[in-house]
Design an enzyme around this catalytic site. Sequence first.
Site, PDB file in Angstrom:
ATOM      1  N   PRO A 243       0.974  -1.285   0.063  1.00  0.00           N
ATOM      2  CA  PRO A 243       0.175   0.200   0.179  1.00  0.00           C
ATOM      3  C   PRO A 243       1.020   1.029   0.069  1.00  0.00           C
ATOM      4  O   PRO A 243       0.297   2.474   0.234  1.00  0.00           O
ATOM      5  CB  PRO A 243      -0.630  -0.221   1.148  1.00  0.00           C
ATOM      6  CG  PRO A 243       0.427  -0.600   2.322  1.00  0.00           C
ATOM      7  CD  PRO A 243       1.269  -1.454   1.444  1.00  0.00           C
ATOM      8  N   ARG A 245       4.450   2.299  -1.810  1.00  0.00           N
ATOM      9  CA  ARG A 245       4.799   2.949  -3.338  1.00  0.00           C
ATOM     10  C   ARG A 245       5.214   1.903  -4.057  1.00  0.00           C
ATOM     11  O   ARG A 245       5.747   0.830  -3.820  1.00  0.00           O
ATOM     12  CB  ARG A 245       6.174   3.866  -3.079  1.00  0.00           C
ATOM     13  CG  ARG A 245       5.771   5.249  -2.678  1.00  0.00           C
ATOM     14  CD  ARG A 245       5.307   6.051  -3.809  1.00  0.00           C
ATOM     15  NE  ARG A 245       4.985   7.388  -3.428  1.00  0.00           N
ATOM     16  CZ  ARG A 245       3.973   8.017  -2.660  1.00  0.00           C
ATOM     17  NH1 ARG A 245       2.879   7.307  -2.616  1.00  0.00           N
ATOM     18  NH2 ARG A 245       3.889   9.542  -2.472  1.00  0.00           N
ATOM     19  N   ASP A 269      -2.109  -1.182  -4.107  1.00  0.00           N
ATOM     20  CA  ASP A 269      -2.877   0.178  -4.139  1.00  0.00           C
ATOM     21  C   ASP A 269      -2.010   0.977  -5.057  1.00  0.00           C
ATOM     22  O   ASP A 269      -2.286   2.016  -5.146  1.00  0.00           O
ATOM     23  CB  ASP A 269      -3.111   0.589  -2.860  1.00  0.00           C
ATOM     24  CG  ASP A 269      -4.084   1.907  -3.104  1.00  0.00           C
ATOM     25  OD1 ASP A 269      -5.087   1.784  -3.760  1.00  0.00           O
ATOM     26  OD2 ASP A 269      -3.868   3.040  -2.401  1.00  0.00           O
ATOM     27  N   GLU A 274       3.664   4.649 -11.806  1.00  0.00           N
ATOM     28  CA  GLU A 274       3.004   6.021 -11.482  1.00  0.00           C
ATOM     29  C   GLU A 274       4.384   6.731 -10.432  1.00  0.00           C
ATOM     30  O   GLU A 274       4.100   7.858 -10.103  1.00  0.00           O
ATOM     31  CB  GLU A 274       1.969   5.833 -10.715  1.00  0.00           C
ATOM     32  CG  GLU A 274       2.109   5.120  -9.145  1.00  0.00           C
ATOM     33  CD  GLU A 274       0.532   5.102  -8.406  1.00  0.00           C
ATOM     34  OE1 GLU A 274       0.004   5.919  -8.869  1.00  0.00           O
ATOM     35  OE2 GLU A 274       0.480   4.136  -7.662  1.00  0.00           O
ATOM     36  N   HIS A 301      -4.581   3.197  -6.151  1.00  0.00           N
ATOM     37  CA  HIS A 301      -4.202   4.207  -5.343  1.00  0.00           C
ATOM     38  C   HIS A 301      -5.347   5.069  -4.773  1.00  0.00           C
ATOM     39  O   HIS A 301      -5.414   6.048  -4.593  1.00  0.00           O
ATOM     40  CB  HIS A 301      -3.450   5.360  -6.128  1.00  0.00           C
ATOM     41  CG  HIS A 301      -2.336   5.911  -5.435  1.00  0.00           C
ATOM     42  ND1 HIS A 301      -0.999   6.057  -5.782  1.00  0.00           N
ATOM     43  CD2 HIS A 301      -2.385   6.139  -4.156  1.00  0.00           C
ATOM     44  CE1 HIS A 301      -0.346   6.667  -4.737  1.00  0.00           C
ATOM     45  NE2 HIS A 301      -1.128   6.667  -3.797  1.00  0.00           N
ATOM     46  N   ILE A 302      -5.928   4.264  -3.871  1.00  0.00           N
ATOM     47  CA  ILE A 302      -7.115   4.930  -2.949  1.00  0.00           C
ATOM     48  C   ILE A 302      -7.008   4.866  -1.404  1.00  0.00           C
ATOM     49  O   ILE A 302      -7.683   4.764  -0.686  1.00  0.00           O
ATOM     50  CB  ILE A 302      -8.514   4.062  -3.356  1.00  0.00           C
ATOM     51  CG1 ILE A 302      -8.343   2.558  -3.218  1.00  0.00           C
ATOM     52  CG2 ILE A 302      -8.926   4.345  -4.682  1.00  0.00           C
ATOM     53  CD1 ILE A 302      -9.820   1.854  -3.213  1.00  0.00           C
ATOM     54  N   GLY A 303      -5.688   4.545  -1.097  1.00  0.00           N
ATOM     55  CA  GLY A 303      -5.285   4.646   0.255  1.00  0.00           C
ATOM     56  C   GLY A 303      -5.816   5.537   1.321  1.00  0.00           C
ATOM     57  O   GLY A 303      -6.334   5.196   2.360  1.00  0.00           O
ATOM     58  N   SER A 304      -5.993   6.709   0.604  1.00  0.00           N
ATOM     59  CA  SER A 304      -6.375   7.899   1.487  1.00  0.00           C
ATOM     60  C   SER A 304      -7.785   8.434   0.978  1.00  0.00           C
ATOM     61  O   SER A 304      -8.235   9.291   1.272  1.00  0.00           O
ATOM     62  CB  SER A 304      -5.538   8.819   1.492  1.00  0.00           C
ATOM     63  OG  SER A 304      -5.453   9.393   0.310  1.00  0.00           O
TER      64      SER A 304
END
Length: 349
Positions: A243, A245, A269, A274, A301-304
Amino acid sequence: MNEQALTGKPKIVATNPVFPETRALLEQHATLEVNPALEPWSHEEIRSRCRDAAGLLAFMTDSIDAEFLLACPNLRVIGAALKGFDNIDVQAATDAGVWLTIVPDLLTVPTAELTIGLMLSLGRNIVAGDRSIKQNGFHGWRAELYGAGLAGATVGVIGFGLVGRAIAQRLAGFECRLLAYDQSISRELEETLPPQVTLASFQDLITRSDYIVLALPLTAETRHIINSKTIEEMKAGVRIVNPARGSLVDEAAIADAIDRGHVSGYAADVFECEDWALKDRPTGIDPRLTNASAPTVFTPHIGSGVTEIRRQIELSAARSILDALAGRVPFGAVNHPVNQFRHAQSGAR
């Protein structure tokens, strides 16, 4: 003539859509230019729009280097709505007299929560089960999709900063054995570890763990910390969760190991393609990993990606920009530029 000379207000550029609260806050003090579309602006587009800007509200899609800063002589602050800042050249910003701020704490909890979701989805074949029902219908129980739970498993967390500790805290209730590795862990933290967490060497962790979770920043030293060599030293059947990089792992090496049956699954994620600052990054995800039958679980990339958290992240970054433009030391600063000559010369202050 720059924007401030025309309007009396500094110009701030936001490279991605922002919440109404963020827009309202910034427009009280500045002329705001916002990308209204979900598709990010190109590097060249951002640079063009920032030529007369004093502040930049940056996101994960952006890459800032010395060439960019040279082309934007009025820029005084980059407020990054993120925690990891490997896509921004900190030294170049400092040399250019530009503050760089991040949001150090708000991303921790949602990233840890998503990590648990990825682990459960990967081990218990949740995505594969969902896909099976949607494609084939449900005709009753069958002896298939047997996976692996967390109870009794050994979980190794590589990187034991805020995110690593938050992941471990949430895993404690799953009755698994927790190993943690961090090359810079403090003695104070070591003395306050919860009883279910055991510090381990990197080698010990990767050879003993059933699940390996990455929770460390991307640096020259950590790039491809998971590679063909380290994978070979892992237990057969290991599951890897990333989750943090994308370029912490060599995705091609992961795909090779899955093909051989040495790695049972990979969840992520984040992806190598990217990490914009890496010129030799791949242009996409290895197709062996995105094949419908691959034992992988991916999120974009929805970690936050919790609405209220994202709102607070943006507002924090926006306040930091305004503080810097007002001559105050901004919250979340990762540098302290002393070269303000070009701003005095350009009249940006």
